[in-house]
Design an enzyme around this catalytic site. Sequence first.
Site, PDB file in Angstrom:
ATOM      1  N   HIS A 110       0.828  -1.208   0.317  1.00  0.00           N
ATOM      2  CA  HIS A 110       0.014  -0.049   0.332  1.00  0.00           C
ATOM      3  C   HIS A 110       0.730   1.183   0.336  1.00  0.00           C
ATOM      4  CE1 HIS A 110      -4.144  -1.676   1.351  1.00  0.00           C
ATOM      5  NE2 HIS A 110      -3.467  -2.669   0.743  1.00  0.00           N
ATOM      6  N   GLU A 160       0.748   3.786   1.591  1.00  0.00           N
ATOM      7  CA  GLU A 160       1.377   4.617   2.884  1.00  0.00           C
ATOM      8  C   GLU A 160       2.823   3.781   3.310  1.00  0.00           C
ATOM      9  OE1 GLU A 160      -3.076   4.147   3.460  1.00  0.00           O
ATOM     10  OE2 GLU A 160      -1.831   3.474   2.453  1.00  0.00           O
ATOM     11  N   CYS A 202      -6.516   2.545   5.436  1.00  0.00           N
ATOM     12  CA  CYS A 202      -7.241   0.984   5.755  1.00  0.00           C
ATOM     13  C   CYS A 202      -6.936   0.581   6.984  1.00  0.00           C
ATOM     14  CB  CYS A 202      -6.789  -0.171   4.649  1.00  0.00           C
ATOM     15  SG  CYS A 202      -5.546  -0.558   4.547  1.00  0.00           S
ATOM     16  N   CYS A 237      -2.796   0.364   7.482  1.00  0.00           N
ATOM     17  CA  CYS A 237      -1.752   1.579   7.189  1.00  0.00           C
ATOM     18  C   CYS A 237      -2.570   2.399   8.137  1.00  0.00           C
ATOM     19  CB  CYS A 237      -2.809   2.244   5.567  1.00  0.00           C
ATOM     20  SG  CYS A 237      -2.051   1.068   4.808  1.00  0.00           S
TER      21      CYS A 237
END
Length: 165
Positions: free
Chosen positions: A52, A54, A82, A85
């Site tokens: 992801h 992040e 999410c 993260c």
Amino acid sequence: MDRVYYMSKAYEQALSAFEKKETPIGCVVVLGGEIIGRGHNLRNTKKNALWHAELIAINEACGFVGDWRLEGASLFVTVEPCPMCAGAIIQARIKEVAFGAVNGKAGCAGSVTDLFALRGFNHRVSVTGGVMKDECAELMSFFFAGLRDQSGNPLNGDMREAGIS
């Protein structure tokens, strides 16, 4: 701190993801006015759920400072984090998160739940939502509309034609 400036840098990362046919989410980590971590989604490219935006940006920022603690850092991401993260942000001791578009299906800064508001954690994160929300939401909408379009593949088209830059 100029949130719009740093979110525009995260947005540039999201455009990089879009160009790779990845979900267009971008992120930057800022410390002392300097961008020390950048990332954009690479889950499909890397075939790994952990890639992801992040997490990539946090990883780069940790390498920059030489520590897992990013105390005093701010994170700018184009879409609400999410659960994975949000947990990484808390664990990295990031001071502030600013996000653009809400994530009604997995957002953990108020949409589905708010991990940042839970009092049991040993670190608190300040959260600001809606920074460049229209631009960030439009990019996501354009991406997902392209996935659903049976008449062609806009992902190979020109984003500028759709007013996205």
